[in-house]
Design a protein around this motif. Sequence first.
Motif, short mmCIF file in Angstrom:
data_model
loop_
_atom_site.label_atom_id
_atom_site.label_comp_id
_atom_site.label_asym_id
_atom_site.label_seq_id
_atom_site.Cartn_x
_atom_site.Cartn_y
_atom_site.Cartn_z
N GLU A 354 0.83 -1.21 0.00
CA GLU A 354 0.00 0.00 0.00
C GLU A 354 0.87 1.26 0.00
OE1 GLU A 354 -3.19 2.27 2.94
OE2 GLU A 354 -2.59 0.20 3.37
N LYS A 355 1.89 1.28 0.85
CA LYS A 355 2.76 2.46 0.93
C LYS A 355 3.55 2.66 -0.35
CE LYS A 355 5.10 2.93 4.85
NZ LYS A 355 4.65 4.14 5.57
N ASP A 357 2.62 1.54 -3.32
CA ASP A 357 1.70 1.48 -4.46
C ASP A 357 2.07 0.32 -5.39
OD1 ASP A 357 -0.53 2.27 -5.91
OD2 ASP A 357 0.62 3.58 -7.24
N LYS A 359 1.32 -2.95 -7.35
CA LYS A 359 0.17 -3.64 -7.95
C LYS A 359 0.68 -4.74 -8.86
CE LYS A 359 -2.99 0.34 -7.85
NZ LYS A 359 -2.11 1.22 -7.07
#
Length: 448
Positions: A354-355, A357, A359
Amino acid sequence: MDITLEKASDTNASLKITLTPADYKPEVDKKLKDYGRKVQLKGFRPGHVPASLVQKMYGKSILVDEINSMLSKTVSQYIRENKLQVVGDPVPDREQADAIDWDNQSDFAFSYTLGLASEFDIDFSDLPSVTQYEIQAGEAEVNSTIADLQQRFHTHAHGEEVGDGDTIYGELKQLNGDFSAKTAFPINQMADDAKGQFVGKKKSDSITFTLEQVFPDEKARANATGVKKEEAAELTGEFTFEIDDITRNEPAELNQEFFDKVLGVGAVEDEDQFRTKVAEVIRGNYGRESAQLLRLDIEKMLLDNTPILLPDEFLKNWLLEVNEGKFTPEQVEEQYDDFTKSVKLQLIKNKIAEKADIKVEFDEVLDATRQMVREQFGFAGSEDEEMTKTIDRIARNYLLDEKNNGQNYTSTFNRVYDDKVVEYAKTQLTTVTQDTTVDEFKALVENR
């Protein structure tokens, strides 16, 4: 619709949802109309069944299905939008749900118990360093590897006297029976206490022995006599074996032919170059193991330095429930520490992703699957166009196989995701390189 989260502690909460007719009635009415157009009932033309009769027949089941669907979507959406660190599944209050009067109520209240992980953060600058081990292939390791290769690429030789590990050829005869055969006796398949009857013998020597004592294993006896295993079991008693020939494996010589067989034609031109190349291969092989050890050390360091509280009682009860009696409370207790480590590690990786990013796209999953296919079928270096198309087709079929409900795609996606997170963590952590010998590295792995 009213949604309220009530936190009893950092790790336990209740999610309360209240539905009114405005929330569910439009969709229920729409589905009732659809049923009215499709339902076939004796005495009525299709599409002309009275709405009151459709309501009486299907109203409750449509209402229950619609509300259950709405609840599932609402709970998932609320957790996602509020970024709740939910562990396990939300557990509905079944007593409350069972008490609902679906025939007369219009407002409905539902409650879910949530297990939460406590809040935490990852600051790479505060984390300790990790060690990357560089394995140095010493002379002993190179010599041992070359000796193994010489045995693997051995040549055949004939001997004058039987040695341990040789194979002897000759005629086998049963003393008190009709069996006879030209056959081969591998010395290493004989019982250890029987080898002395043969070792040291020469060509033309004849040995008398008890067959089942020399070959107590029926499979070895079948190989030695050339008959089927079940027939070999019946072959017992005294036999003679007259030696016609003795063969053995001789280690390959250190010459150009051997170098070409091992490394490919022209890869090296002399023994010094060969030894250098073998050392490189050893380092490369252990390099993969070193990378795996670094990964494990990174994961352990992240776990050890990231305090996370979990709802222990909630999770233990949830594990018992979702496994439907497959585990006892004692078994859950026994395995709980390992389970929580995997849960915490996944939470940590999700936080890093999440930190940063991070994907994973479909093409990345497909590329990883193509590589897996290449390795499994030995096409790692193939650039042939037709072969590339074949690999691509196999990879797509594997990922999109409907028989396993998308599990192939999910497992490959998770592997790619996990790899990307760990690779990112490597770039953020301080890595200390340390040279080590093969034996020292093996000891490190064993201690892990």
